[in-house]
Scaffold this motif. Structure first.
Motif, PDB file in Angstrom:
ATOM      1  N   GLY A  47      34.094  37.489  30.829  1.00 38.13           N
ATOM      2  CA  GLY A  47      33.441  37.538  31.814  1.00 38.13           C
ATOM      3  C   GLY A  47      34.959  37.796  33.157  1.00 38.13           C
ATOM      4  N   ASP A  48      34.935  36.252  34.000  1.00 35.96           N
ATOM      5  CA  ASP A  48      35.334  36.239  34.637  1.00 35.96           C
ATOM      6  C   ASP A  48      36.682  34.902  34.827  1.00 35.96           C
ATOM      7  OD1 ASP A  48      34.104  34.452  35.901  1.00 35.96           O
ATOM      8  OD2 ASP A  48      34.166  35.551  38.010  1.00 35.96           O
ATOM      9  N   LYS A  49      36.559  34.571  33.070  1.00 35.15           N
ATOM     10  CA  LYS A  49      36.850  33.645  33.324  1.00 35.15           C
ATOM     11  C   LYS A  49      38.308  33.225  31.924  1.00 35.15           C
ATOM     12  CE  LYS A  49      33.036  30.917  35.268  1.00 35.15           C
ATOM     13  NZ  LYS A  49      32.337  31.399  35.742  1.00 35.15           N
ATOM     14  N   LEU A  50      38.714  33.269  31.786  1.00 34.39           N
ATOM     15  CA  LEU A  50      39.316  32.920  30.546  1.00 34.39           C
ATOM     16  C   LEU A  50      38.860  31.063  30.439  1.00 34.39           C
ATOM     17  CD1 LEU A  50      42.155  33.335  29.114  1.00 34.39           C
ATOM     18  CD2 LEU A  50      43.780  32.508  30.438  1.00 34.39           C
ATOM     19  N   GLU A  92      42.126  41.879  49.416  1.00 34.85           N
ATOM     20  CA  GLU A  92      42.895  42.626  49.145  1.00 34.85           C
ATOM     21  C   GLU A  92      43.374  43.281  47.014  1.00 34.85           C
ATOM     22  OE1 GLU A  92      43.456  45.386  51.395  1.00 34.85           O
ATOM     23  OE2 GLU A  92      43.669  44.255  53.119  1.00 34.85           O
ATOM     24  N   TYR A  93      41.552  43.736  46.813  1.00 38.37           N
ATOM     25  CA  TYR A  93      41.837  43.889  45.627  1.00 38.37           C
ATOM     26  C   TYR A  93      42.743  44.287  45.347  1.00 38.37           C
ATOM     27  CZ  TYR A  93      37.171  42.472  46.485  1.00 38.37           C
ATOM     28  OH  TYR A  93      35.330  41.636  46.654  1.00 38.37           O
ATOM     29  N   GLY A  94      44.065  43.881  44.124  1.00 38.20           N
ATOM     30  CA  GLY A  94      44.418  44.426  43.852  1.00 38.20           C
ATOM     31  C   GLY A  94      46.288  43.981  44.810  1.00 38.20           C
ATOM     32  N   ALA A  95      46.093  43.456  45.508  1.00 40.92           N
ATOM     33  CA  ALA A  95      47.394  43.258  46.847  1.00 40.92           C
ATOM     34  C   ALA A  95      48.269  41.717  46.482  1.00 40.92           C
ATOM     35  CB  ALA A  95      47.151  42.957  47.839  1.00 40.92           C
ATOM     36  N   GLY A  96      47.659  40.747  45.109  1.00 44.67           N
ATOM     37  CA  GLY A  96      48.301  40.301  45.087  1.00 44.67           C
ATOM     38  C   GLY A  96      49.101  39.790  44.022  1.00 44.67           C
ATOM     39  N   ARG A  97      48.810  41.446  42.939  1.00 42.86           N
ATOM     40  CA  ARG A  97      49.753  41.524  42.070  1.00 42.86           C
ATOM     41  C   ARG A  97      51.018  42.401  42.699  1.00 42.86           C
ATOM     42  NH1 ARG A  97      48.166  44.903  38.319  1.00 42.86           N
ATOM     43  NH2 ARG A  97      45.881  45.116  39.381  1.00 42.86           N
ATOM     44  N   ALA A  98      50.218  43.094  43.136  1.00 45.32           N
ATOM     45  CA  ALA A  98      51.263  44.459  43.834  1.00 45.32           C
ATOM     46  C   ALA A  98      52.082  43.290  44.352  1.00 45.32           C
ATOM     47  CB  ALA A  98      50.962  45.145  44.914  1.00 45.32           C
ATOM     48  N   GLN A 130      32.302  47.416  35.690  1.00 51.54           N
ATOM     49  CA  GLN A 130      31.968  45.859  36.542  1.00 51.54           C
ATOM     50  C   GLN A 130      32.435  46.084  37.954  1.00 51.54           C
ATOM     51  OE1 GLN A 130      35.153  43.818  33.364  1.00 51.54           O
ATOM     52  NE2 GLN A 130      33.353  42.490  32.576  1.00 51.54           N
ATOM     53  N   PRO A 131      32.549  44.945  38.622  1.00 49.35           N
ATOM     54  CA  PRO A 131      32.775  44.977  39.975  1.00 49.35           C
ATOM     55  C   PRO A 131      33.933  45.107  40.291  1.00 49.35           C
ATOM     56  CG  PRO A 131      30.936  43.243  39.861  1.00 49.35           C
ATOM     57  CD  PRO A 131      31.190  43.930  38.033  1.00 49.35           C
ATOM     58  N   GLU A 132      34.280  46.001  41.045  1.00 50.91           N
ATOM     59  CA  GLU A 132      36.129  45.048  41.349  1.00 50.91           C
ATOM     60  C   GLU A 132      36.881  44.781  40.986  1.00 50.91           C
ATOM     61  OE1 GLU A 132      39.679  48.049  44.269  1.00 50.91           O
ATOM     62  OE2 GLU A 132      37.486  47.719  45.078  1.00 50.91           O
ATOM     63  N   GLN A 133      36.142  43.459  42.479  1.00 50.52           N
ATOM     64  CA  GLN A 133      36.777  41.955  42.040  1.00 50.52           C
ATOM     65  C   GLN A 133      36.938  41.924  40.372  1.00 50.52           C
ATOM     66  OE1 GLN A 133      34.576  39.222  44.686  1.00 50.52           O
ATOM     67  NE2 GLN A 133      36.235  37.687  44.481  1.00 50.52           N
ATOM     68  N   ILE A 134      35.847  41.451  40.212  1.00 46.15           N
ATOM     69  CA  ILE A 134      36.132  40.771  38.542  1.00 46.15           C
ATOM     70  C   ILE A 134      36.668  41.558  37.384  1.00 46.15           C
ATOM     71  CG2 ILE A 134      34.552  40.285  36.604  1.00 46.15           C
ATOM     72  CD1 ILE A 134      32.026  40.280  38.004  1.00 46.15           C
ATOM     73  N   ARG A 135      37.268  43.036  37.970  1.00 45.43           N
ATOM     74  CA  ARG A 135      37.903  43.790  37.357  1.00 45.43           C
ATOM     75  C   ARG A 135      39.560  43.233  37.410  1.00 45.43           C
ATOM     76  NH1 ARG A 135      35.684  48.580  38.455  1.00 45.43           N
ATOM     77  NH2 ARG A 135      36.804  49.096  39.852  1.00 45.43           N
ATOM     78  N   GLU A 136      39.713  43.199  38.562  1.00 38.81           N
ATOM     79  CA  GLU A 136      40.917  42.612  39.531  1.00 38.81           C
ATOM     80  C   GLU A 136      41.136  41.029  38.354  1.00 38.81           C
ATOM     81  OE1 GLU A 136      43.506  44.340  40.473  1.00 38.81           O
ATOM     82  OE2 GLU A 136      42.511  45.599  40.568  1.00 38.81           O
ATOM     83  N   THR A 137      40.617  39.887  38.868  1.00 33.39           N
ATOM     84  CA  THR A 137      40.625  39.011  38.654  1.00 33.39           C
ATOM     85  C   THR A 137      40.740  38.871  36.644  1.00 33.39           C
ATOM     86  OG1 THR A 137      38.269  38.038  39.831  1.00 33.39           O
ATOM     87  CG2 THR A 137      38.951  36.701  37.805  1.00 33.39           C
ATOM     88  N   ARG A 138      40.087  39.817  35.871  1.00 36.99           N
ATOM     89  CA  ARG A 138      40.314  39.971  34.148  1.00 36.99           C
ATOM     90  C   ARG A 138      41.586  40.961  34.110  1.00 36.99           C
ATOM     91  NH1 ARG A 138      36.313  40.239  30.491  1.00 36.99           N
ATOM     92  NH2 ARG A 138      37.815  41.302  29.469  1.00 36.99           N
TER      93      ARG A 138
END
Length: 204
Positions: free
Chosen positions: A49-52, A150-156, A20-28
């Motif tokens: 997918g990218d939804k809960l 900035e994929y992953g930056a929010g969680r960091a 999956q694209p990086e953005q979707i992986r980070e969303t998941r």
């Protein structure tokens, strides 16, 4: 992909997964953490997918703060909420700055994001990464983050709340892009973020 369940049932050593694209992986990843919290409250959800999705009603989980529109940001010209500014970090043409505000509700989080984006130059940043956490009146802890590309930056950035015992706060870290600096950007985002968070009243 349709045979994955068959492979699992037969306890096959072969594993198949979609790339999956990086953005979707980070969303998941973010949604998976939210899913665990619902699970602890015996609320059934399913990742699609990218939804809960809430299993019982079929409704889709949505972030409660949403991204402020440009109109919301430019409709006011003054900052009415006390904002704490953090240290500025520079690295190879990149500049990072941060701003933090005390929050206690989703409404306050959204209002505060808009106020910070109204600060001079902040809205012109390449990325505005944010993270927040607050405890509601019933004792429930609410938290969230946004990468703004900035994929992953929010969680960091949100991880600094645990590392330093920060509660009832919002922080926005702005980055002005200069050149690629790899994983160092996450260290700078966390460093800038905590420098603003520690200036909030009661943060210690």
């Amino acid at each position: 992909m349709s045979k994955i369940k068959t492979l699992k049932d037969k306890k096959s050593p072969i594993r198949v997964a979609s790339h999956q694209p990086e953005q979707i992986r980070e969303t998941r990843k973010k949604l998976f953490e939210i899913q665990k919290k619902y699970q602890a409250k015996n609320i059934d959800t399913k990742l699609k997918g990218d939804k809960l999705v809430f299993t019982g009603s079929g409704s889709v989980y949505k972030e409660k703060i949403g991204t402020p529109t440009a109109e919301e940001v430019i409709s006011g010209d003054s900052v009415n909420i006390p904002v704490c500014s953090g240290n500025q970090v520079e690295d190879n043409g990149n500049r990072f700055s941060s701003h933090a505000i005390t929050v206690d509700s989703y409404r306050k989080v959204r209002e505060s994001v808009i106020e910070i984006l109204r600060l001079p130059n902040v809205v012109s940043a390449s990325h505005n990464v944010l993270a927040y956490r607050f405890t509601s009146k019933d004792g429930t802890i609410h938290e969230g983050s946004d990468d703004d590309g900035e994929y992953g930056a929010g969680r960091a950035l949100l991880s600094t709340f645990d590392e330093h015992g920060i509660q009832n706060a919002l922080v926005v870290v702005s980055r002005w892009y200069g050149s690629k600096i790899g994983p160092r950007r996450f260290r700078h985002i966390k460093e800038a973020g905590i420098s603003a968070l520690k200036k909030l009243p009661g943060s210690g």
